[in-house]
Design a protein around this motif. Structure first.
Motif, PDB file in Angstrom:
ATOM      1  N   THR A  98      23.461  47.855  47.880  1.00 20.96           N
ATOM      2  CA  THR A  98      24.888  47.566  47.840  1.00 20.96           C
ATOM      3  C   THR A  98      25.166  46.217  47.183  1.00 20.96           C
ATOM      4  N   LEU A  99      24.377  45.208  47.502  1.00 21.45           N
ATOM      5  CA  LEU A  99      24.563  43.885  46.903  1.00 21.45           C
ATOM      6  C   LEU A  99      24.244  43.905  45.415  1.00 21.45           C
TER       7      LEU A  99
ATOM      8  N   ASP B 226      24.479  46.459  43.429  1.00 19.87           N
ATOM      9  CA  ASP B 226      25.576  47.193  42.801  1.00 19.87           C
ATOM     10  C   ASP B 226      26.793  46.286  42.625  1.00 19.87           C
ATOM     11  N   ALA B 227      27.093  45.475  43.621  1.00 19.04           N
ATOM     12  CA  ALA B 227      28.234  44.561  43.542  1.00 19.04           C
ATOM     13  C   ALA B 227      28.032  43.519  42.455  1.00 19.04           C
ATOM     14  N   ILE B 228      26.802  43.102  42.222  1.00 17.38           N
ATOM     15  CA  ILE B 228      26.511  42.118  41.177  1.00 17.38           C
ATOM     16  C   ILE B 228      26.548  42.766  39.800  1.00 17.38           C
TER      17      ILE B 228
ATOM     18  N   PRO C 113      30.712  43.998  38.991  1.00 19.97           N
ATOM     19  CA  PRO C 113      31.624  43.153  39.778  1.00 19.97           C
ATOM     20  C   PRO C 113      33.096  43.470  39.601  1.00 19.97           C
ATOM     21  N   THR C 114      33.489  44.130  38.520  1.00 19.01           N
ATOM     22  CA  THR C 114      34.906  44.383  38.316  1.00 19.01           C
ATOM     23  C   THR C 114      35.365  45.683  38.957  1.00 19.01           C
TER      24      THR C 114
ATOM     25  N   ASP D 295      36.419  47.562  41.846  1.00 23.36           N
ATOM     26  CA  ASP D 295      36.832  47.196  43.197  1.00 23.36           C
ATOM     27  C   ASP D 295      37.507  48.366  43.904  1.00 23.36           C
ATOM     28  N   ARG D 296      37.931  48.116  45.090  1.00 24.78           N
ATOM     29  CA  ARG D 296      38.533  49.156  45.936  1.00 24.78           C
ATOM     30  C   ARG D 296      39.756  49.797  45.280  1.00 24.78           C
TER      31      ARG D 296
END
Length: 94
Positions: free
Chosen positions: A48-49, A51-53, A56-57, A59-60
């Motif tokens: 998950t981390l 993937d977030a890196i 990054p754009t 979002d929910r």
């Protein structure tokens, strides 16, 4: 399950990171990683981390828009490109 690794080249030292969450949030995390087929909580959190890196754009709000668009397609609430051009006043040459 995941392709997420703890490093990019295999030479980095692996370190332990501790963080605090509420019990109810931990219960959600545990339910999620098990339901998605991860081997462990740590594997899920690394994935998950990473993937977030890497994205990054995303979002929910974008996820919600994609889900709504999928629903529109499924329910045939779409229009042709020509109809969209006419409705929004754009030229096909732009």
């Amino acid at each position: 399950m995941s392709g997420a690794t703890t490093n990019s080249n295999g030479d980095d030292e692996i370190v332990t990171v501790n963080f605090k969450v509420t019990q109810s949030f931990l219960n959600e995390i545990d339910s999620t990683w098990r339901g998605r087929g991860f081997n462990s909580r740590s594997e899920f959190i690394r994935y998950t981390l990473r993937d977030a890196i890497e994205f990054p754009t995303f979002d929910r709000d974008e996820l919600i828009a994609l889900l709504q668009a999928e629903g529109d397609i499924r329910d045939r609430r779409t229009m042709s490109a020509d109809e969209a051009r006419e409705q929004f006043g754009t030229d096909s040459d732009e």
